[in-house]
Motif scaffolding. Structure first.
Motif, PDB file in Angstrom:
ATOM      1  N   HIS A  51      -7.777  -9.041  13.445  1.00  0.00           N
ATOM      2  CA  HIS A  51      -6.376  -8.611  13.329  1.00  0.00           C
ATOM      3  C   HIS A  51      -5.426  -9.805  13.364  1.00  0.00           C
ATOM      4  O   HIS A  51      -4.441  -9.841  12.615  1.00  0.00           O
ATOM      5  CB  HIS A  51      -6.033  -7.604  14.426  1.00  0.00           C
ATOM      6  N   LEU A  56      -1.965  -9.004  11.539  1.00  0.00           N
ATOM      7  CA  LEU A  56      -1.660  -7.653  12.012  1.00  0.00           C
ATOM      8  C   LEU A  56      -1.280  -7.603  13.494  1.00  0.00           C
ATOM      9  O   LEU A  56      -0.992  -6.537  14.016  1.00  0.00           O
ATOM     10  CB  LEU A  56      -2.878  -6.739  11.799  1.00  0.00           C
ATOM     11  N   PHE A  91     -11.249  -0.808   6.704  1.00  0.00           N
ATOM     12  CA  PHE A  91     -11.556  -0.470   8.093  1.00  0.00           C
ATOM     13  C   PHE A  91     -12.703   0.536   8.170  1.00  0.00           C
ATOM     14  O   PHE A  91     -12.989   1.244   7.200  1.00  0.00           O
ATOM     15  CB  PHE A  91     -10.317   0.107   8.792  1.00  0.00           C
ATOM     16  N   GLN A  92     -13.291   0.608   9.347  1.00  0.00           N
ATOM     17  CA  GLN A  92     -14.391   1.540   9.592  1.00  0.00           C
ATOM     18  C   GLN A  92     -13.966   2.975   9.276  1.00  0.00           C
ATOM     19  O   GLN A  92     -14.724   3.756   8.715  1.00  0.00           O
ATOM     20  CB  GLN A  92     -14.789   1.408  11.061  1.00  0.00           C
ATOM     21  N   SER A  93     -12.741   3.296   9.677  1.00  0.00           N
ATOM     22  CA  SER A  93     -12.277   4.685   9.597  1.00  0.00           C
ATOM     23  C   SER A  93     -11.554   4.993   8.284  1.00  0.00           C
ATOM     24  O   SER A  93     -10.824   5.969   8.203  1.00  0.00           O
ATOM     25  CB  SER A  93     -11.375   4.967  10.788  1.00  0.00           C
ATOM     26  N   ASN A  95      -8.964   4.931   6.821  1.00  0.00           N
ATOM     27  CA  ASN A  95      -7.495   4.885   6.907  1.00  0.00           C
ATOM     28  C   ASN A  95      -6.792   5.284   5.617  1.00  0.00           C
ATOM     29  O   ASN A  95      -5.784   4.688   5.252  1.00  0.00           O
ATOM     30  CB  ASN A  95      -7.007   3.474   7.313  1.00  0.00           C
ATOM     31  N   ASP A 166     -13.446  -4.567   8.762  1.00  0.00           N
ATOM     32  CA  ASP A 166     -13.826  -4.343  10.157  1.00  0.00           C
ATOM     33  C   ASP A 166     -14.853  -3.215  10.199  1.00  0.00           C
ATOM     34  O   ASP A 166     -14.489  -2.044  10.057  1.00  0.00           O
ATOM     35  CB  ASP A 166     -12.573  -3.994  10.966  1.00  0.00           C
TER      36      ASP A 166
HETATM   37  P1  ADP Z   1     -10.858   0.068  13.193  1.00  0.00           P
HETATM   38  O1  ADP Z   1     -11.283   1.241  12.341  1.00  0.00           O
HETATM   39  O2  ADP Z   1     -11.615  -1.160  12.883  1.00  0.00           O
HETATM   40  O3  ADP Z   1     -10.813   0.387  14.656  1.00  0.00           O
HETATM   41  P2  ADP Z   1      -8.114   0.686  12.937  1.00  0.00           P
HETATM   42  O4  ADP Z   1      -8.271   1.848  12.024  1.00  0.00           O
HETATM   43  O5  ADP Z   1      -7.900   0.945  14.381  1.00  0.00           O
HETATM   44  O6  ADP Z   1      -9.371  -0.287  12.747  1.00  0.00           O
HETATM   45  O7  ADP Z   1      -6.906  -0.208  12.386  1.00  0.00           O
HETATM   46  C1  ADP Z   1      -6.550  -1.380  13.073  1.00  0.00           C
HETATM   47  C2  ADP Z   1      -5.055  -1.639  12.957  1.00  0.00           C
HETATM   48  O8  ADP Z   1      -4.711  -2.095  11.636  1.00  0.00           O
HETATM   49  C3  ADP Z   1      -4.192  -0.451  13.223  1.00  0.00           C
HETATM   50  O9  ADP Z   1      -3.139  -0.857  14.072  1.00  0.00           O
HETATM   51  C4  ADP Z   1      -3.666  -0.015  11.876  1.00  0.00           C
HETATM   52  O10 ADP Z   1      -2.365   0.537  11.970  1.00  0.00           O
HETATM   53  C5  ADP Z   1      -3.625  -1.309  11.110  1.00  0.00           C
HETATM   54  N1  ADP Z   1      -3.870  -1.108   9.670  1.00  0.00           N
HETATM   55  C6  ADP Z   1      -4.796  -0.326   9.123  1.00  0.00           C
HETATM   56  N2  ADP Z   1      -4.786  -0.403   7.782  1.00  0.00           N
HETATM   57  C7  ADP Z   1      -3.823  -1.291   7.459  1.00  0.00           C
HETATM   58  C8  ADP Z   1      -3.348  -1.830   6.232  1.00  0.00           C
HETATM   59  N3  ADP Z   1      -3.855  -1.487   5.064  1.00  0.00           N
HETATM   60  N4  ADP Z   1      -2.342  -2.726   6.267  1.00  0.00           N
HETATM   61  C9  ADP Z   1      -1.819  -3.074   7.429  1.00  0.00           C
HETATM   62  N5  ADP Z   1      -2.235  -2.625   8.629  1.00  0.00           N
HETATM   63  C10 ADP Z   1      -3.220  -1.734   8.663  1.00  0.00           C
END
Ligand code: ADP
Ligand code: ADP
Length: 225
Positions: A51, A56, A91-93, A95, A166
């Protein structure tokens, strides 16, 4: 010059008795086109590092240089624009935004900056990722593997120089995870991108050109391949 670097990067959370130092004075230099993997136990600081490198978060001390820019010296808005133009995130989830179609999700980073859509590029990217027939679907109508491919297309639509991932296969079964990883590697290789990834999976880690273990907020470089 390295495309991405950090110097004496430290991140603490909380204060007093509850203070946790997630990263201790970490230094790293990543060259353009490298595929770098961070491995290490849960809670060792991998996500915090990713991050911070991706603009971020904000470090407690130290700095991050991306394409020569001192990220956390940029004003917030400029950092957000720089991040969308230079970085892609997976990201893993996944998003994805559930009420938007796959195409709308993919184009989101362009729309946020008021930039034009290049239909040829969208077509090429979604063909390469095997989701061209799924563009009008909502995320809920797609499998996990398809959702992650949509997320990869979203990460690449701006032709970013650096892609951060991630645990991109963490929510996928082994076969689907391997397919998604192969597509991610293939697309970043074709685009000449740098790929910085966190993974727990030794099968994935061994495919990277450079492996770094994160242990208690410190880095241990492993032998390069
Ligand atoms: P993980 O699945 O690895 O735990 P998260 O889904 O928790 O990751 O996301 C980590 C952080 O990055 C969160 O605070 C989210 O708001 C932010 N985030 C996710 N996608 C983006 C993106 N495309 N651009 C900017 N920030 C993002
Ligand atoms: P990893 O990604 O390797 O699992 P993290 O970077 O998520 O590690 O966490 C590193 C350390 O920082 C852990 O001790 C974790 O509990 C702590 N930490 C992470 N995020 C927060 C937060 N938002 N608030 C407090 N502590 C946190």
């Amino acid at each position: 010059m390295s495309v991405l670097a950090c110097e004496q990067l430290t991140r603490t959370y909380g204060a007093g008795e509850a203070k946790v130092t997630a990263l201790h004075e970490v230094n790293i230099e990543i060259e353009a086109g490298q595929f770098v993997v961070f491995t290490g136990p849960s809670g060792s600081g991998k996500s915090t590092l990713l991050h911070l490198l991706g603009g971020l978060d904000a470090p407690s001390s130290g700095r991050v240089l991306a394409e020569g820019k001192d990220l956390y010296k940029l004003p917030e808005k400029e950092l957000a624009v720089f991040r969308r133009r230079t970085f892609g995130f997976v990201f893993q989830s996944f998003n994805l935004v559930p009420v938007l179609t796959a195409a709308e999700n993919i184009l989101m980073p362009l729309l946020l900056d008021g930039r034009k859509v290049d239909p040829g590029w969208l077509d090429q990217l979604t063909q390469m990722l095997g989701i061209a027939e799924r563009l009008s679907h909502l995320p809920g109508q797609l499998s996990g593997g398809q959702q992650q491919r949509v997320a990869i297309a979203r990460a690449l639509i701006n032709r970013p120089r650096i892609v951060f991932a991630d645990e991109p296969t963490g929510n996928l079964d082994t076969v689907t995870g391997n397919e998604v990883l192969a597509l991610l590697k293939q697309s970043v290789a074709e685009l000449g991108n740098t790929l910085v990834m966190i993974t727990h999976d030794p099968q994935i880690a061994c495919q990277a050109g450079r492996r770094i273990s994160v242990v208690d907020g410190r880095l241990l470089e492993e032998d390069a391949q």
